[in-house]
Design an enzyme around this catalytic site. Structure first.
Site, mmCIF file in Angstrom:
data_model
loop_
_atom_site.group_PDB
_atom_site.id
_atom_site.type_symbol
_atom_site.label_atom_id
_atom_site.label_comp_id
_atom_site.label_asym_id
_atom_site.label_seq_id
_atom_site.Cartn_x
_atom_site.Cartn_y
_atom_site.Cartn_z
ATOM 1 N N GLU A 86 -22.259 -22.127 -24.174
ATOM 2 C CA GLU A 86 -21.893 -23.433 -23.613
ATOM 3 C C GLU A 86 -23.154 -24.291 -23.535
ATOM 4 O O GLU A 86 -24.122 -23.926 -22.870
ATOM 5 C CB GLU A 86 -21.285 -23.259 -22.217
ATOM 6 C CG GLU A 86 -20.664 -24.505 -21.648
ATOM 7 C CD GLU A 86 -19.405 -24.974 -22.370
ATOM 8 O OE1 GLU A 86 -19.035 -26.148 -22.185
ATOM 9 O OE2 GLU A 86 -18.784 -24.181 -23.119
ATOM 10 N N GLU A 96 -23.858 -34.214 -26.276
ATOM 11 C CA GLU A 96 -24.554 -33.053 -26.825
ATOM 12 C C GLU A 96 -24.383 -32.969 -28.346
ATOM 13 O O GLU A 96 -25.313 -32.610 -29.062
ATOM 14 C CB GLU A 96 -24.041 -31.775 -26.143
ATOM 15 C CG GLU A 96 -24.395 -31.714 -24.667
ATOM 16 C CD GLU A 96 -23.272 -31.241 -23.750
ATOM 17 O OE1 GLU A 96 -23.314 -31.604 -22.548
ATOM 18 O OE2 GLU A 96 -22.350 -30.542 -24.215
ATOM 19 N N ASP A 132 -16.816 -27.310 -18.280
ATOM 20 C CA ASP A 132 -16.793 -25.857 -18.118
ATOM 21 C C ASP A 132 -15.362 -25.336 -17.973
ATOM 22 O O ASP A 132 -15.006 -24.308 -18.539
ATOM 23 C CB ASP A 132 -17.632 -25.451 -16.898
ATOM 24 C CG ASP A 132 -19.062 -25.948 -17.007
ATOM 25 O OD1 ASP A 132 -19.702 -25.648 -18.028
ATOM 26 O OD2 ASP A 132 -19.526 -26.662 -16.103
#
EC number: 2.7.1.147
Length: 495
Positions: free
Chosen positions: A297, A327, A480
């Protein structure tokens, strides 16, 4: 003249419909919509509910989301864990005696003023960000004020702990968490999460999460979206102290899935430390028994050299990746990938551009006949939509997995058990190109069939829109939760 008359008639008829609404408010909605469409004034706005696009999409998801034939039984998660202190960013900055001003990004925060400027910079964009605060004393002073601030809330924090917590909500699943777990965090963790004694420490690591709402104003500043700015002075997670404890615990725990996160926390460390630690990360991953999938992750980063090292050294050793739009673009910029000349996203990230970068990652760093890599899966999430990209022949149940990840984004943000169609809206593009660099196809979104699938040279893409919470209760940990839910519904083929 005829055109003017037609416009006038349409106006009078619209007025008449308005009168009907006023005089007969109990008239069935279907009758009013029928009357509206017969006037050819375009479709009537659908009320939120089962018949709305949001309602149809949520119902379609529920039908698609089925558990995989082979399920995970034991999941090991590491190595970043902390306590999140969540509060209003504007209120904390006001409590610190700071006034609104100009925004400026800082890759590292050294003072209260740096904090203010970086917060304003990202609040103005409505973008999430995470930064390291290098001054220990100033950070602890701010952390104390934040922790005791009226309305401040304490939550499980750190990608590993949040993913572990999400997995632990499923009965029949055992979860091992390795990370720096202090007394407050231990108290907050689910009973199903097992923490090895070597992971326990006397003091918690605190991360401060400054939230802001869509439309929230501070001076001249106005946030276009709800989001958060995260900062910490976290040396334990920054040094990935628990990595060796994590790997040594796997032999006894015997997981059938390993989830690794926290590499981004090394940004506060020296280049030499990062280089040495990444080699140790590689050694640790190679010590995980063959056949056990490893999901990595990612999280917000600003150090291009570190990101490039992760891409070139770590990607081939893991099976699966989870990441968001910030990201993804930073990754492409750092490793000279496609569309890397794009400085930032404007509005909802273009699906074709995202698809091209995901394809490039799997083609350049993923598993193939000519490359010794384990990487076969990427779960991408942004506010408006998600894409699950997989190398063919390695994963099953992707439709359910991508839909489950998107569904949890809507329920968790709104803090509801199921999708509340009155509180969410469809912000995904109604049509898009599947690629910007290759011969992509044009896709029209249909709420009744919300998962769109396409293929490109041995890679399958599964796209689904998100029902975005209009008034989110909490934005932290959404990525998450999305990754955990997507993994929970995924099935890996054993080879």
């Amino acid at each position: 003249m005829a055109l003017w008359r037609a416009s006038a008639y349409a106006g009078f008829l619209a007025l008449a419909v308005g009168c009907v609404f006023l005089l007969e408010p109990q008239l069935p909605g279907s009758a009013l919509r029928s009357l509206w469409s017969s006037l050819q004034l375009g479709p009537a706005p659908a009320p939120p509910g089962p018949g709305s696009p949001e309602g149809r999409l949520a119902a379609a998801w529920d039908a698609l989301i089925v558990r995989p034939a082979r399920r995970w039984r034991r999941v090991a998660v590491g190595v970043n864990a902390c306590v999140d202190v969540v509060l209003s960013g504007v209120k904390l900055l006001q409590a610190l005696g700071l006034n609104p001003g100009n925004g400026k990004d800082h890759t590292e925060l050294r003072s209260r003023n740096d904090l203010k400027e970086a917060f304003i910079h990202f609040m103005g964009k409505g973008a999430a960000a995470e930064r390291f605060f290098s001054d220990k004393e100033t950070f602890h002073n701010i952390a104390q004020i934040a922790s005791e601030f009226p309305g401040a809330q304490h939550y499980v924090g750190g990608n590993a702990a949040l993913i572990g917590q999400k997995f632990a909500a499923n009965s029949g699943l055992k979860v091992l968490l390795c990370g720096p777990v202090g007394p407050k965090l231990h108290e907050l963790l689910d009973d199903n999460v097992f923490v090895p004694p070597e992971s326990l420490q006397e003091v918690d690591e605190f991360h401060l999460i400054l939230e802001y709402q869509a439309g929230e104003e501070w001076g001249q500043l106005k946030a276009p979206h709800a989001n958060r700015f995260i900062f910490s002075h976290d040396l334990s997670n920054g040094a990935m102290h628990m990595l060796e404890v994590f790997v040594s615990s796997l032999e006894e725990f015997q997981p059938d899935l390993v989830v690794l996160s926290g590499l981004h926390m090394m940004e506060g460390q020296s280049k030499e430390f990062q280089r040495k630690r990444l080699l140790e990360v590689m050694t640790s991953i190679s010590d995980i028994p063959t056949g056990i999938p490893v999901h990595l992750e990612l999280a917000s980063m600003t150090n291009r050299e570190l990101m490039s090292s992760i891409v070139h050294q770590v990607f081939s050793a893991v099976t699966s990746l989870g990441l968001n739009e910030q990201e993804l673009l930073f990754l492409s910029q750092s490793a000279s990938g496609p569309h890397s000349s794009l400085s930032s996203w404007t509005g909802v990230p273009d699906v074709g551009v995202v698809s091209d970068i995901l394809f490039w990652i799997l083609k350049e760093h993923g598993k193939s006949e000519s490359r010794a890599s384990d990487l076969t899966r990427i779960h991408f999430h942004t506010l408006a939509y998600h894409i699950l990209a997989t190398v063919d022949g390695h994963w099953a149940n992707q439709l359910a997995a991508v839909a489950a990840g998107a569904r949890v984004a809507g329920t968790q943000a709104c803090a509801t058990e199921t999708i509340d169609t009155r509180r969410v809206s469809l912000k995904a593009p109604r049509e898009f190109m599947t690629s910007r660099s290759a011969a992509g196809s044009r896709v029209m979104l249909n709420p009744n069939e919300p998962v769109v699938e396409w293929h490109r040279e041995g890679v399958s893409f599964h796209f689904t829109p998100v029902l975005v919470c209009k008034d989110p209760v909490r934005t932290v940990g959404l990525g998450d939760a999305i990754s955990a839910e997507g993994l929970f519904y995924s099935e890996v083929h054993s080879h």
